[in-house]
Write an enzyme that holds these catalytic residues in place. Structure first.
Site, short mmCIF file in Angstrom:
data_model
loop_
_atom_site.label_atom_id
_atom_site.label_comp_id
_atom_site.label_asym_id
_atom_site.label_seq_id
_atom_site.Cartn_x
_atom_site.Cartn_y
_atom_site.Cartn_z
N HIS A 64 -7.29 34.82 -12.13
CA HIS A 64 -6.80 33.47 -12.42
C HIS A 64 -7.60 32.43 -11.62
O HIS A 64 -8.10 31.44 -12.19
CB HIS A 64 -5.32 33.37 -12.07
CG HIS A 64 -4.69 32.06 -12.41
ND1 HIS A 64 -3.95 31.86 -13.53
CD2 HIS A 64 -4.70 30.86 -11.75
CE1 HIS A 64 -3.53 30.61 -13.57
NE2 HIS A 64 -3.96 29.98 -12.49
N GLU A 65 -7.73 32.64 -10.32
CA GLU A 65 -8.47 31.68 -9.50
C GLU A 65 -9.96 31.73 -9.80
O GLU A 65 -10.65 30.70 -9.75
CB GLU A 65 -8.22 31.97 -8.02
CG GLU A 65 -6.77 31.85 -7.58
CD GLU A 65 -6.20 30.47 -7.85
OE1 GLU A 65 -6.97 29.49 -7.88
OE2 GLU A 65 -4.99 30.37 -8.08
N THR A 115 2.54 -0.97 8.95
CA THR A 115 3.28 -1.35 10.16
C THR A 115 2.35 -1.44 11.36
O THR A 115 2.48 -2.35 12.20
CB THR A 115 4.40 -0.32 10.43
OG1 THR A 115 5.23 -0.21 9.27
CG2 THR A 115 5.25 -0.74 11.61
N GLY A 164 0.81 -1.21 0.00
CA GLY A 164 0.00 0.00 0.00
C GLY A 164 0.84 1.25 0.00
O GLY A 164 2.06 1.20 0.23
N PRO A 165 0.22 2.39 -0.26
CA PRO A 165 0.96 3.67 -0.27
C PRO A 165 1.52 3.99 1.11
O PRO A 165 1.09 3.43 2.11
CB PRO A 165 -0.10 4.70 -0.71
CG PRO A 165 -1.21 3.89 -1.30
CD PRO A 165 -1.19 2.57 -0.62
N PRO A 166 2.48 4.89 1.18
CA PRO A 166 3.04 5.28 2.49
C PRO A 166 1.97 5.90 3.38
O PRO A 166 1.12 6.67 2.93
CB PRO A 166 4.13 6.30 2.12
CG PRO A 166 4.46 6.03 0.69
CD PRO A 166 3.20 5.53 0.06
N GLY A 167 2.03 5.57 4.66
CA GLY A 167 1.14 6.18 5.64
C GLY A 167 -0.21 5.53 5.78
O GLY A 167 -1.07 6.06 6.50
N GLY A 204 -0.88 2.57 7.13
CA GLY A 204 -1.02 1.77 8.35
C GLY A 204 -0.54 0.35 8.22
O GLY A 204 -1.02 -0.53 8.95
N ASP A 260 -0.54 24.47 -13.74
CA ASP A 260 -1.68 24.01 -14.53
C ASP A 260 -1.22 23.30 -15.80
O ASP A 260 -1.73 22.23 -16.16
CB ASP A 260 -2.56 25.21 -14.91
CG ASP A 260 -3.06 25.96 -13.70
OD1 ASP A 260 -3.14 25.34 -12.63
OD2 ASP A 260 -3.36 27.16 -13.81
#
Length: 674
Positions: free
Chosen positions: A477-478, A261, A254-257, A259, A553
């Site tokens: 822009h936003e 471990t 799974g991706p880091p972080g 859970g 972008d």
């Protein structure tokens, strides 16, 4: 008698577990005292006493000086210490002034008398003749004569020290290297003979793992998979009597972080068995064969503690596929370690109760021999938690935080799509710190919103000076992003837009509310490109000029466009082909130059079409664009409710609260660059 037996039984049951012995065998965790330090201190003290007589005696004297000082009555004694050197002692009442002003008359080193001058004598016979002649002259002048002694033992330091110092330096350097290689002073590997021992940390009855499945939230499916491992460790006969075999290895992917471990520790806590924890990098050392030796030692300890669990975190450090990037004729220590790991996993029988668990976020680079059945039989995918999973994780972390009544785990879960457990823990901690900084008695939603802004966009730059002209460009822009996202059917609906500078380069960003979906249609990706180009399109429509603010972008849409054509086969001209795996495994392009030219042309056509579409949409909604930009210049932060008041409700059906969440998409506007 009966009462006493009950009392003894109760005392035995209530006995506290003994503290874990450290590597040196002490029970209190302190390093074990060594008598070697006593010998070293005594030797240094004796050496210091002998050398104290030499401290400060750096001045040289000539025979003319001796004659002059003798006539003045300054010389206390002259000691010949070798065939070439003599030491001159000056009387105490003559020190501190005149020619001897640099010497302190009251100075002593460890209670010993110190000489003050040294003199080269050439040969002792010549010195004797000079002293005899001088004493005759002093006798005629009725002055005190010079007494001369011979004491070669006083110069043993200058004789022995040149031979002793190199040996001491080499000995100290050798001890330092051995301690460095062995993992620090006092540890089991502090000697070179223990360098092949395993560095795994053991959690057993004395150091029990207190983490259970109740502490692991958002991983319901993964917990169901590993529950079978726990059940086998508690009741192995349930499976062995029917002829079943428990998997030897369980790989958490799974991706880091997410859970991984934490889940492995929860398995050990639920099963109440010894738990060996080690990182993949702990097997690799600068010496050949050390990694394989540590693997053997780890499995030997595990067999002695069976039933038990071995957990190797970041196994890709030693499990990388063999043959990749190998040097011709070289010896790869990682391959030797991996080979030994493969042998050990085949060696121990399943009925011993030794289960190997490992975690990695890069399963694509692991060796195929490691992944085959019989070694890692189970591969449990631990992905990013869904809406309910994030709510459960928030509930776990909010137990230790004093929150306001309006703060709910589900509301926070809807605001944090794509977040993993580590991200959620960071948000909760930041919110608590912000509330404490504001002197609040409880953490409210405003603190969590500010914490989300800080985690997503970075630290707010309150001291960044932006000119009114640049601020107007940022606002339009936003606003261009917001308008495109509001009036495009498949684009993410806006939740918040701000022009407050954050982080290193973000002068503004927008947050959106997408559906949590696992497949994406082409229409959705096309609208996403159009919405992302809305910022640059707004600058072109309003100012008839463009700036460097769309760098992020352009990077996003270029990458997305190539993925649509090269990976997902969403282009009619290129066709239903995917080069994803071939591009990742080969340095050469798996298509011809003509195909590469067609891909580049189709990417350019797709982006140009959506840029024109975005400008047409903004020209049609120019009134709403101006209103939104003006409100941004005034308030700097606008929420969904503010947009509904300014430009009306979104003309499309938004995701339901239980089906949606807020995905942050940071769109920084960077300053002009030369």
């Amino acid at each position: 008698m009966e009462n006493n037996s009950k009392k003894n039984k109760r005392d035995k049951n209530s006995e506290e577990p003994r503290p874990q012995r450290d590597d040196n065998g002490s029970g209190d965790g302190m390093p074990k005292f060594s008598f070697m330090w006593i010998y070293i201190l005594v030797g240094l003290a004796l050496l210091g006493i002998q050398m104290s007589r030499y401290m400060g005696a750096t001045k040289k004297a000539e025979w003319n000086d001796i004659e002059r000082w003798a006539r003045k009555g300054h010389i206390e004694q002259l000691v010949v210490v070798s065939d070439r050197e003599a030491h001159i002692f000056i009387k105490k009442d003559s020190l501190g002034f005149g020619e001897h002003k640099d010497f302190n008359p009251n100075e002593k080193k460890f209670g010993t008398e110190r000489f003050h001058y040294t003199m080269n004598i050439g040969k002792p016979e010549l010195l004797e003749a000079k002293v005899a002649k001088l004493n005759e002259a002093l006798t005629k002048e009725k002055k005190a004569i010079i007494t001369t002694e011979y004491d070669p033992s006083n110069n043993w330091v200058s004789t022995v020290l040149p031979y002793l110092l190199p040996f001491l330096l080499l000995l100290g350097l050798w001890v330092l290297i051995i301690r460095r290689m062995g993992g620090g002073a006092g540890g089991p590997g502090a000697q070179i003979f223990n360098i092949g021992k395993s560095k795994a940390t053991l959690f057993d009855n004395n150091t029990k793992v207190n983490i259970t499945f109740a502490d692991v939230a958002g991983l319901d499916e993964a917990k169901e998979e590993v529950m079978e491992v726990v059940d086998f460790l508690k009741n192995p006969k349930k499976y062995t009597t029917l002829g079943g075999k428990i998997p030897k290895g369980v790989l958490l992917v799974g991706p880091p972080g997410t859970g991984k471990t934490l889940l492995a520790k929860a398995v050990a806590g639920e099963a109440s068995v010894p738990f060996f924890s080690i990182s993949g990098s702990d097997f690799v050392e600068m010496f050949v064969g050390v990694g394989a030796s540590r693997v053997r030692d780890l499995f030997r300890q595990a067999r002695e503690k069976a039933p038990c669990i071995i957990f190797i975190d970041e196994i890709d450090a030693i499990g990388r596929a063999r043959g990749r990037g190998a040097v011709q004729g070289g010896n790869d220590e990682r391959e030797n370690t991996l080979n030994q790991l493969l042998v050990e996993m085949d060696g121990f029988p399943t009925d011993k109760g030794v289960i190997l668990m490992a975690a990695t976020n890069r399963p694509d680079i692991l060796d195929q021999a490691l992944m085959r059945p019989g070694r890692f039989d189970r591969q449990i995918g631990i992905g990013r938690p869904d809406l309910n999973g994030r709510a459960q994780i928030f509930e776990v972390h909010m137990k230790n935080i004093k929150t306001a009544p309006e703060v709910t785990a589900m509301a926070l879960s809807e605001m944090t799509p794509g977040f993993v457990g580590a991200d959620i823990a960071n948000v909760c901690n930041e919110a608590a710190l912000i509330a404490a900084r504001r002197n609040k008695k409880a953490v409210d939603m405003d603190d969590f919103n500010y914490a989300l802004d800080r985690v997503i966009g970075g630290l707010e730059k309150k001291n960044k000076i932006i000119s009114p002209e640049e601020k107007k460009i940022i606002a339009y822009h936003e606003a261009g992003h917001a308008i495109c996202g509001w009036f495009l059917e498949f684009a993410h609906p806006l939740v918040k837009v701000t022009i407050v500078p954050r982080g290193l380069a973000a002068l503004g960003y927008a947050q959106y509310l997408p559906k949590e979906q696992y497949i994406t249609r082409k229409e959705k990706l096309i609208d996403d490109i159009c919405m992302t180009l809305g910022g640059r399109a707004a600058e072109s429509v309003v100012f008839d000029k463009i700036s460097t603010g769309a760098q992020s972008d352009l990077d996003h849409i270029t990458r997305l466009s190539y993925e649509m054509i090269v990976n997902y086969g969403l282009n009619e001209k290129v066709g239903n082909v995917s080069y994803y795996s071939m591009l990742s495994e080969s340095y050469n392009r798996p298509f011809s130059e003509q195909t590469a030219y067609i891909i580049d042309q189709e990417v350019k056509i797709m982006i140009d079409e959506q840029y024109i579409r975005a400008k047409d949409l903004l020209r049609d909604k120019r009134k709403e664009l101006d209103a939104l930009a003006s409100a941004l210049l005034e308030k700097e932060v606008l929420h969904r409710s503010d947009l509904e008041e300014l430009i009306g409700k979104r003309p499309f059906t938004d995701p339901l609260p239980g089906e949606s969440a807020q995905v942050p998409e940071v769109e920084p506007l960077m300053p002009d660059e030369e």
